[in-house]
Design a protein around this motif. Structure first.
Motif, PDB file in Angstrom:
ATOM      1  N   ILE A 108      10.283 -50.949 -47.645  1.00 39.14           N
ATOM      2  CA  ILE A 108      10.007 -50.117 -48.808  1.00 39.14           C
ATOM      3  C   ILE A 108       9.434 -50.944 -49.961  1.00 39.14           C
ATOM      4  O   ILE A 108       8.477 -50.541 -50.625  1.00 39.14           O
ATOM      5  CB  ILE A 108      11.286 -49.375 -49.257  1.00 39.14           C
ATOM      6  CG1 ILE A 108      11.635 -48.277 -48.241  1.00 39.14           C
ATOM      7  CG2 ILE A 108      11.121 -48.769 -50.646  1.00 39.14           C
ATOM      8  CD1 ILE A 108      12.921 -47.537 -48.559  1.00 39.14           C
TER       9      ILE A 108
ATOM     10  N   ASN B 257       8.340 -42.924 -50.222  1.00 44.04           N
ATOM     11  CA  ASN B 257       9.651 -43.570 -50.151  1.00 44.04           C
ATOM     12  C   ASN B 257      10.438 -43.278 -51.417  1.00 44.04           C
ATOM     13  O   ASN B 257       9.965 -42.590 -52.332  1.00 44.04           O
ATOM     14  CB  ASN B 257       9.521 -45.078 -49.876  1.00 44.04           C
ATOM     15  CG  ASN B 257       8.873 -45.843 -51.012  1.00 44.04           C
ATOM     16  OD1 ASN B 257       9.077 -45.546 -52.184  1.00 44.04           O
ATOM     17  ND2 ASN B 257       8.081 -46.853 -50.662  1.00 44.04           N
TER      18      ASN B 257
ATOM     19  N   ALA C  71       9.291 -44.961 -44.452  1.00 43.54           N
ATOM     20  CA  ALA C  71      10.464 -45.721 -44.020  1.00 43.54           C
ATOM     21  C   ALA C  71      11.140 -44.954 -42.887  1.00 43.54           C
ATOM     22  O   ALA C  71      11.093 -43.716 -42.854  1.00 43.54           O
ATOM     23  CB  ALA C  71      11.429 -45.918 -45.182  1.00 43.54           C
TER      24      ALA C  71
END
Length: 613
Positions: free
Chosen positions: A70, A91, A117
């Motif tokens: 991330i 994210n 993610a």
């Protein structure tokens, strides 16, 4: 959809600015672009990202990239946008409006690549979003995270098998730089990629010089390395504990090396700031625990140093692989000592999990110790660990310490017997157990306070080991631990015999030990600590041009708020400095100069190169 066979090379040239593929890149790209599944094992810096980026650009729809990183998604997307690729990410760092904008772009087909993610794929709204758009492929990056006993296990990766179940017509490509044959099989099984084509590239990184040195004040050893060989270079220093990270960073700063710490004990804002500085600035050293590094795409990391022993060869290989992604000469340096072995053995004994788990950890450690203690080529042993078979007894890579300055293998049976006999006598005659320091003092005949306190100068083994120096005895103890002829017990690192010790004591087993060569001290550099070393393999006349290009790149990157490598890699700047192009056509012929960067930066570069034109 099946892509035209000419599409991939044209995209490589036009978007990325390269004339030809490396290794198996084109075969992988053609296979995935044609709709096939693939499992790709390729070393860091081998060009894995192109293996899914180009198929995403030549197929209809949006390539969805599952990445655990991330903190790096913004930089990954910035790098693609600088090439003219329509990329986005979703994210937890985004607010609602930012997410809605990216979602709308995805549904409208206005993206080429979307980064997610793995935990987002557990959310039903994300799955419904993907149903609303057209997905061209799924790329599962850092696929070794699915390995349950691996060093980077991520539980969310276990759910990624649903990709094939929900979207059976969409090709999948899983990629990793770190996988033994067992991990390779586990990735294939857990992601249901047994029927995919498997591509296993060479794990060799010939530009990295592997060096492992005996510990002798490791912070000072590190400082010598940086001053003599890596002045002004960007690099990563790995330490086992947060405290060691902080102290090492402080030590480097006090000695004129610009360095910042990174570990899980720092607040999220500080970690993000230090990571951003490392990515965006030239010549910064980051001192970190293993919490830092996966997915770091900084190409000009010139060294990776370890001040503590990594827990596994996989971890060591992945961490050292962050050096030299641009293919230029780089150093992987490790300081390793007796206390590392003691500490790692204690950590395994105190670890959570069943006996099978501890056996797995022990096997990882023993493989790492074997790499440290080998008298043959380190690279050959490293490659052999990952299933790339070589004749380790005769191979010589010419770019590791054991090849450049071969160590001596000697018959250490008698010293081993003396060590083991001392352990036996302490236990049998005194009912005592001690660590390596006391045993070595006894062998050397040192009347230390502790020796006198316990009357150990009365033992028959007192003073029988004066033929070796203290450092040599420490090396012998370390190697007996590595060979399983000694074990560590309890919280204080006490040494005890193993089942195999009796064979040595009884003379039925020879013990071979490694003696490190004595290296001549290098003459001190006359440069100041912050003076950058001259670039390797660059003509002398091109050096000032290269430095001017780097200064221009740094200013441009700062203005845009992106890492310097997003503008151009060092390797591209070297080509520009050496070739001195005078026209846009000449500039476009150089590696790393695609259409978008040519249009955006070409005129500035030509003005810089020909200021009086």
């Amino acid at each position: 959809m099946t892509a035209a066979p000419t599409a991939a090379p044209e995209v490589l040239r036009r978007v990325f600015g390269y004339e030809s593929f490396r290794g198996e890149q084109q075969e992988i790209i053609d296979h995935v672009a044609a709709g096939g599944d693939a499992l790709v094992l390729m070393p860091t810096g081998g060009g894995k990202s192109l293996c899914y980026q180009i198929p995403a650009l030549v197929r209809d729809g949006v390539g969805v990239v599952i990445s655990p990183l991330i903190a790096l998604m913004q930089d990954q997307v910035d790098a693609l946008r600088a090439l003219g690729v329509r990329a986005g990410f979703l994210n937890s760092t985004q607010d609602l409006d930012e997410r809605r904008l990216v979602e709308a772009e995805f549904v409208a087909g206005e993206l080429d690549l979307l980064y997610l993610a793995p935990e987002r794929l557990r959310v039903e709204s994300t799955l419904r979003l993907l149903d609303r758009g057209r997905v061209s492929l799924f790329a599962i990056d850092e696929a070794h995270c699915v390995a349950q006993w691996g060093h980077d296990f991520r539980p969310d990766y276990l759910a990624l098998s649903q990709l094939h179940e929900r979207w059976p017509e969409v090709p999948r490509i899983a990629l990793t730089a770190t996988a033994t044959e067992a991990t390779h099989a586990e990735i294939a099984s857990r992601l249901k990629l047994q029927d995919a084509r498997h591509f296993v590239a060479s794990f060799d990184r010939p530009n990295i010089q592997y060096r492992i040195v005996p510990k002798d004040d490791p912070k000072k050893q590190l400082l010598t390395l940086l001053r003599e060989e890596h002045t002004g270079d960007a690099g990563i220093v790995y330490c086992l504990s947060r405290n060691s990270v902080e102290k090492t960073a402080e030590f480097l700063v006090k000695n004129g090396i610009e360095a910042v710490p990174y570990h899980a004990g720092l607040d999220a804002r500080t970690r993000a700031e230090h990571q951003a500085r490392f990515l965006r600035e030239d010549g910064l050293v980051i001192v970190a625990t293993i919490a830092f590094g996966m997915g770091i795409d900084k190409p000009d990391v010139r060294f990776v140093a370890h001040l503590d022993l990594p827990k596994s060869v996989e971890g060591y290989y992945q961490e050292t692989g962050r050096a030299g992604r641009d293919g230029l000469p780089s150093t992987a340096w490790l300081a390793y000592g007796l206390q590392d072995v003691v500490q790692q053995r204690k950590m395994i004994d105190g670890s959570e999990g069943d006996d099978a788990h501890r056996r797995k950890l022990t096997a990882h450690l023993e493989a790492m110790l074997a790499l440290c203690e080998t008298v043959t080529c380190r690279r050959a042993q490293l490659l052999d660990y990952f299933g790339q078979r070589t004749d380790a007894s005769s191979a010589s890579c010419g770019n590791c310490d054991t090849c450049l300055t071969p160590p001596e293998s000697w018959d250490g049976t008698i010293p081993a017997q003396k060590i083991l006999s001392t352990v036996v006598r302490l236990k049998r005659e005194r009912g005592q157990k001690f660590g390596a320091g006391q045993i070595i003092d006894i062998l050397l005949g040192k009347k230390s306070a502790k020796v006198i306190q316990f009357d150990h100068d009365a033992l028959s083994v007192f003073g029988i080991g004066t033929e070796l120096r203290e450092a040599e005895w420490r090396g012998a103890v370390r190697q007996l631990l590595a060979q399983g002829l000694l074990a560590v017990e309890g919280d204080y690192g006490t040494l005890v015999l193993t089942d195999a010790s009796a064979e040595v004591l009884g003379g039925q087993r020879e013990v071979r030990l490694r003696r490190d060569p004595v290296r001549a001290a290098k003459a001190p550099r006359t440069s100041t600590p912050r003076q950058r070393a001259a670039p390797v393999d660059l003509p002398e006349a091109a050096v000032p041009v290269f430095e001017e290009l780097r200064a221009w790149r740094a200013a441009t990157a700062k203005e845009q708020g992106v890492p310097a490598y997003v503008i151009f890699h060092d390797a591209t700047l070297r080509e520009i400095a050496t070739a001195s192009p005078t026209t846009l056509d000449e500039l476009s012929a150089l590696n790393g100069v695609g259409e978008t960067k040519l249009a955006k930066y070409g005129p500035q570069l030509l003005t810089l190169l020909t200021p009086n034109a």
